[in-house]
Design an enzyme around this catalytic site. Structure first.
Site, PDB file in Angstrom:
ATOM      1  N   GLU A  69       8.549  26.036 -15.601  1.00  0.00           N
ATOM      2  CA  GLU A  69       8.331  24.634 -15.903  1.00  0.00           C
ATOM      3  C   GLU A  69       6.995  24.573 -16.656  1.00  0.00           C
ATOM      4  O   GLU A  69       5.998  25.102 -16.165  1.00  0.00           O
ATOM      5  CB  GLU A  69       8.232  23.872 -14.574  1.00  0.00           C
ATOM      6  CG  GLU A  69       8.480  22.415 -14.715  1.00  0.00           C
ATOM      7  CD  GLU A  69       8.330  21.677 -13.386  1.00  0.00           C
ATOM      8  OE1 GLU A  69       8.456  22.289 -12.309  1.00  0.00           O
ATOM      9  OE2 GLU A  69       8.074  20.479 -13.459  1.00  0.00           O
ATOM     10  N   ARG A 304       9.245  35.972  -2.571  1.00  0.00           N
ATOM     11  CA  ARG A 304       8.096  35.607  -3.380  1.00  0.00           C
ATOM     12  C   ARG A 304       6.984  36.632  -3.178  1.00  0.00           C
ATOM     13  O   ARG A 304       6.823  37.197  -2.096  1.00  0.00           O
ATOM     14  CB  ARG A 304       7.624  34.241  -2.880  1.00  0.00           C
ATOM     15  CG  ARG A 304       6.670  33.508  -3.745  1.00  0.00           C
ATOM     16  CD  ARG A 304       6.509  32.087  -3.213  1.00  0.00           C
ATOM     17  NE  ARG A 304       7.303  31.172  -3.998  1.00  0.00           N
ATOM     18  CZ  ARG A 304       6.850  30.572  -5.108  1.00  0.00           C
ATOM     19  NH1 ARG A 304       5.632  30.763  -5.541  1.00  0.00           N
ATOM     20  NH2 ARG A 304       7.627  29.769  -5.779  1.00  0.00           N
ATOM     21  N   LYS A 314       0.269  26.648  -8.683  1.00  0.00           N
ATOM     22  CA  LYS A 314      -0.276  26.015  -9.883  1.00  0.00           C
ATOM     23  C   LYS A 314      -1.195  24.863  -9.510  1.00  0.00           C
ATOM     24  O   LYS A 314      -2.218  24.640 -10.155  1.00  0.00           O
ATOM     25  CB  LYS A 314       0.868  25.480 -10.753  1.00  0.00           C
ATOM     26  CG  LYS A 314       1.401  26.504 -11.740  1.00  0.00           C
ATOM     27  CD  LYS A 314       2.500  25.895 -12.588  1.00  0.00           C
ATOM     28  CE  LYS A 314       3.824  26.511 -12.259  1.00  0.00           C
ATOM     29  NZ  LYS A 314       4.974  25.913 -12.858  1.00  0.00           N
TER      30      LYS A 314
HETATM   31  P1  ATP Z   1       4.091  27.238  -8.492  1.00  0.00           P
HETATM   32  O1  ATP Z   1       4.444  27.215  -7.051  1.00  0.00           O
HETATM   33  O2  ATP Z   1       2.870  28.047  -8.796  1.00  0.00           O
HETATM   34  O3  ATP Z   1       4.093  25.899  -9.133  1.00  0.00           O
HETATM   35  P2  ATP Z   1       6.695  27.605  -9.433  1.00  0.00           P
HETATM   36  O4  ATP Z   1       7.620  28.485  -8.705  1.00  0.00           O
HETATM   37  O5  ATP Z   1       6.840  26.168  -9.211  1.00  0.00           O
HETATM   38  O6  ATP Z   1       5.236  28.096  -9.164  1.00  0.00           O
HETATM   39  P3  ATP Z   1       7.881  27.658 -12.023  1.00  0.00           P
HETATM   40  O7  ATP Z   1       7.264  27.506 -13.354  1.00  0.00           O
HETATM   41  O8  ATP Z   1       8.799  26.611 -11.544  1.00  0.00           O
HETATM   42  O9  ATP Z   1       6.701  27.853 -10.986  1.00  0.00           O
HETATM   43  O10 ATP Z   1       8.525  29.084 -11.832  1.00  0.00           O
HETATM   44  C1  ATP Z   1       9.043  29.934 -12.808  1.00  0.00           C
HETATM   45  C2  ATP Z   1       9.672  31.105 -12.105  1.00  0.00           C
HETATM   46  O11 ATP Z   1       8.665  31.946 -11.522  1.00  0.00           O
HETATM   47  C3  ATP Z   1      10.593  30.688 -10.977  1.00  0.00           C
HETATM   48  O12 ATP Z   1      11.804  31.376 -11.109  1.00  0.00           O
HETATM   49  C4  ATP Z   1       9.841  31.070  -9.741  1.00  0.00           C
HETATM   50  O13 ATP Z   1      10.706  31.358  -8.703  1.00  0.00           O
HETATM   51  C5  ATP Z   1       9.027  32.277 -10.202  1.00  0.00           C
HETATM   52  N1  ATP Z   1       7.838  32.456  -9.393  1.00  0.00           N
HETATM   53  C6  ATP Z   1       6.798  31.614  -9.273  1.00  0.00           C
HETATM   54  N2  ATP Z   1       5.895  32.084  -8.396  1.00  0.00           N
HETATM   55  C7  ATP Z   1       6.368  33.274  -7.947  1.00  0.00           C
HETATM   56  C8  ATP Z   1       5.899  34.264  -7.017  1.00  0.00           C
HETATM   57  N3  ATP Z   1       4.748  34.095  -6.363  1.00  0.00           N
HETATM   58  N4  ATP Z   1       6.651  35.358  -6.815  1.00  0.00           N
HETATM   59  C9  ATP Z   1       7.794  35.519  -7.472  1.00  0.00           C
HETATM   60  N5  ATP Z   1       8.305  34.646  -8.357  1.00  0.00           N
HETATM   61  C10 ATP Z   1       7.611  33.531  -8.596  1.00  0.00           C
HETATM   62 MG    MG Z   2       7.810  24.686  -9.457  1.00  0.00          MG
END
Ligand code: ATP
Ligand code: MG
Length: 601
Positions: A69, A304, A314
């Site tokens: 995102e 994760r 984020k």
């Molecule tokens: P945040 O919690 O930091 O906002 P998010 O998961 O909301 O992270 P996105 O931009 O929605 O961030 O995620 C893009 C991809 O990265 C998703 O498929 C998510 O599952 C993966 N991702 C994000 N953080 C991790 C992590 N700590 N370990 C593995 N995959 C991750």
């Molecule tokens: Mg997210």
């Protein structure tokens, strides 16, 4: 500050080509063998069933995607997901799409889109396959998503709910309590369709009503209790501008995005496990209606990655930037990819870290030292060596003139890399005054201290043996110079070098030819292992000593070094010329990491 004199380290074996098995590889191997996805067609771009039916058999045996995102900068957790998805696509001859999940108009910005593209490329991945580029924006699918919503309404599988948000929440129930049907649940398909069109056409205010799927308010899985599909939001979108005033919710949009793009394996983190029945329900209904090609994508969850001593949300990273705890998203202490790059991490080290941490069915905590270890393993066999003195004090060789004559400078050389003769030799010279590390001298040596103290002999690395005769202090009693005499005929690499045995070797640079530099010594950003897991506010656990900037002296050969050059300062660690602040005539080096893991020791 640093450990004992450097001992040569054996070269590290190249990365083993065989990847460790994990459940995703096993699953993909089986599905490829069973040809589960081999009949899918590809219309040359994402699209509905009719679009793909017009194309040839999909040349990609599997399609994965990384779907960020664009509401913030990528961090090390994202790198894990990127390397997993792009790596699986590469290893099985398929493609990984880079897809911006930009369906929420509130938070997304072009700045993040650009930064994400740059960082995925920097990590070494690309989205080209069979002559086309697979970079997509979910917001380009809004037309289809809306059409699919009308389709669900027409089939009695969705309805417009006009309950207040509070009523909706209360009526959803919880784990112990089934939900209550909305009074609007029984409305006719025709009425729902009219209402949905009014929503689309801007006749209603934000929050006045939502479109919901009609599944089962008593389902034990709360995600199946009539999830919301569309909400009203009179907002400008970075891609579609003012064209829409209703926007799909993530849970509705994401499965559709996967299906339109012919994704075979939709890999996500574990918290989406409970969403899988909904994912399958939605796509199955749309495929039944002839809107989507089959076989449909399948969602698979993996654990994760959490890294100790940092935060990887984020929202929290943004707080660190906006509240001024760090100097921007690319502050070298940040676990963002921009920060890691500026710190000096290599794409290869991050990819290796991602590979080494595998993929499993539970969330994992990985120690920061594992990331540092991957970095050292990458840098050690390739980066040139040099000497630097970061906490300098002068060493004066009082008999220099007597031994060598006035103005003499003794040329010295050292291999740029102990195992890579092709990198050549470094040249510098020894003279009557050299800079040494302040803590290489002790007026009263502790037991086991083998460096400079009155009466003791040490070797100036690649130079000669010197014998300490005393020291000078300033008016405040602080050490201002160390005094010594040079021992003739002890030059490194000459016959006399072994004649005098010493227990200590120290690094140095000549006062006459050293280059002045700024050196930034970084430490962990947080002093707690899991800064956002306990009672305390993560801000209170910041490590106050995470950044120290000092004046230093470095070898003459490092004048005019390009920014982003990496090197090892002997005994001190790995360093990089800062990509923003370094200038050939005013060098700035960031310490990437020390030579070995000394945290907490
Ligand atoms: P945040 O919690 O930091 O906002 P998010 O998961 O909301 O992270 P996105 O931009 O929605 O961030 O995620 C893009 C991809 O990265 C998703 O498929 C998510 O599952 C993966 N991702 C994000 N953080 C991790 C992590 N700590 N370990 C593995 N995959 C991750
Ligand atoms: Mg997210």
């Amino acid at each position: 500050m640093h450990a004992a004199p450097a001992t040569p380290v054996a070269p590290v074996a190249p990365e083993a080509p065989a990847k460790p098995a994990n459940f995703l590889r096993t699953l993909i191997e089986r599905e490829l063998a069973e040809q589960v996805y081999s009949q899918r067609r590809w219309g040359g771009s994402p699209g509905d069933a009719a679009h793909h039916a017009g194309g040839p058999v999909d040349p990609a045996p599997l399609r994965l995607r990384f779907p960020p995102e664009p509401n913030g900068h990528l961090h090390i957790g994202h790198a894990k997901s990127i390397c997993l998805n792009f790596g699986l696509a590469r290893d099985f001859g398929g493609v990984c799409h880079l897809r911006f999940d930009d369906t929420n108009p509130d938070r997304e910005e072009q700045e993040y889109v650009d930064a994400i593209i740059e960082m995925v490329r920097w990590l070494g991945w690309d989205w080209g396959f069979a002559g086309s580029q697979h970079l997509y924006y979910a917001s380009n699918y809004f037309n289809f998503m809306y059409r699919a919503a009308e389709h669900l309404v027409e089939r009695g599988l969705a309805y417009v709910d006009e309950q207040s948000a509070e009523a909706m929440r209360a009526h959803r129930g919880d784990f112990g309590r089934v939900g209550v049907d909305s009074p609007w649940r029984g409305r006719s398909a025709a009425d729902n369709l009219a209402r949905l069109r009014e929503m689309r056409d801007g006749h209603h205010a934000d929050g006045a009503m939502v479109l919901r799927a009609k599944i089962d308010m008593a389902s034990p899985n709360i995600n199946l209790r009539d999830p919301a599909l569309y909400r009203i939001k009179h907002a400008q979108h970075h891609n579609t501008g003012g064209r829409w005033c209703i926007y799909p919710l993530y849970a509705y949009a994401h499965p559709i995005e996967d299906a339109l793009e012919n994704i075979s394996h939709s890999i996500c983190t574990l918290e989406f496990e409970d969403q899988r029945p909904w994912y399958d329900w939605l796509l199955a209904r749309l495929a039944e209606g002839g809107l989507l090609q089959t076989p449909l994508p399948k969602q698979h969850e993996f654990g994760r990655l959490n890294l100790s001593y940092v935060v990887t949300s984020k929202r929290k990273l943004r707080a660190l930037v906006e509240e001024g705890h760090v100097q921007g998203w690319d502050d070298p202490r940040m676990p963002t990819l921009a920060g890691l790059r500026r710190r000096g991490y290599t794409p290869a080290a991050i990819r290796k870290f991602a590979d080494d941490t595998g993929a499993s069915k539970s969330n994992i905590w990985v120690d920061y030292a594992v990331l540092e270890g991957a970095l050292r393993a990458d840098l050690e066999p390739q980066v040139p060596r040099a000497m630097a003195v970061v906490d300098p004090v002068k060493l004066k060789l009082s008999n220099w003139q007597e031994v060598f004559g006035d103005g003499h400078l003794e040329p010295c050389s050292a291999p740029a890399h102990p195992q890579l003769p092709a990198l050549g030799q470094r040249q510098f010279s020894l003279g009557p005054e050299v800079w040494i590390e302040r803590d290489d001298f002790a007026a009263q040596p502790a037991k086991g201290f083998f460096r400079l103290f009155p009466g003791n002999k040490v070797r100036l690395k690649y130079g000669m043996v010197v014998q300490c005769t005393g020291s000078q202090t300033d008016a405040n009693g602080r050490l201002s110079a160390v005094l010594a005499v040079v021992v003739p005929d002890t030059k490194s690499g000459t016959a006399g070098a072994d004649a005098v045995k010493v227990k200590g070797t120290i690094t140095w640079v000549g006062v006459h030819d050293a280059v002045a530099a700024r050196v930034r010594l970084f430490d962990r950003l947080f002093s707690a292992e899991k800064p956002d897991q306990g009672e305390a506010d993560f801000r209170d656990l910041l490590n106050p000593g995470s950044k120290l900037e000092v004046s230093a002296f470095v070898e003459p050969g490092l004048a005019a070094l390009p920014a982003e050059s990496r090197l090892q300062f002997e005994r001190l660690g790995y360093f990089i010329a800062d990509r923003h602040d370094h200038q050939a005539d005013a060098p700035v080096f960031n310490r990437i990491t020390s030579l070995r893991d000394s945290w907490g020791k």
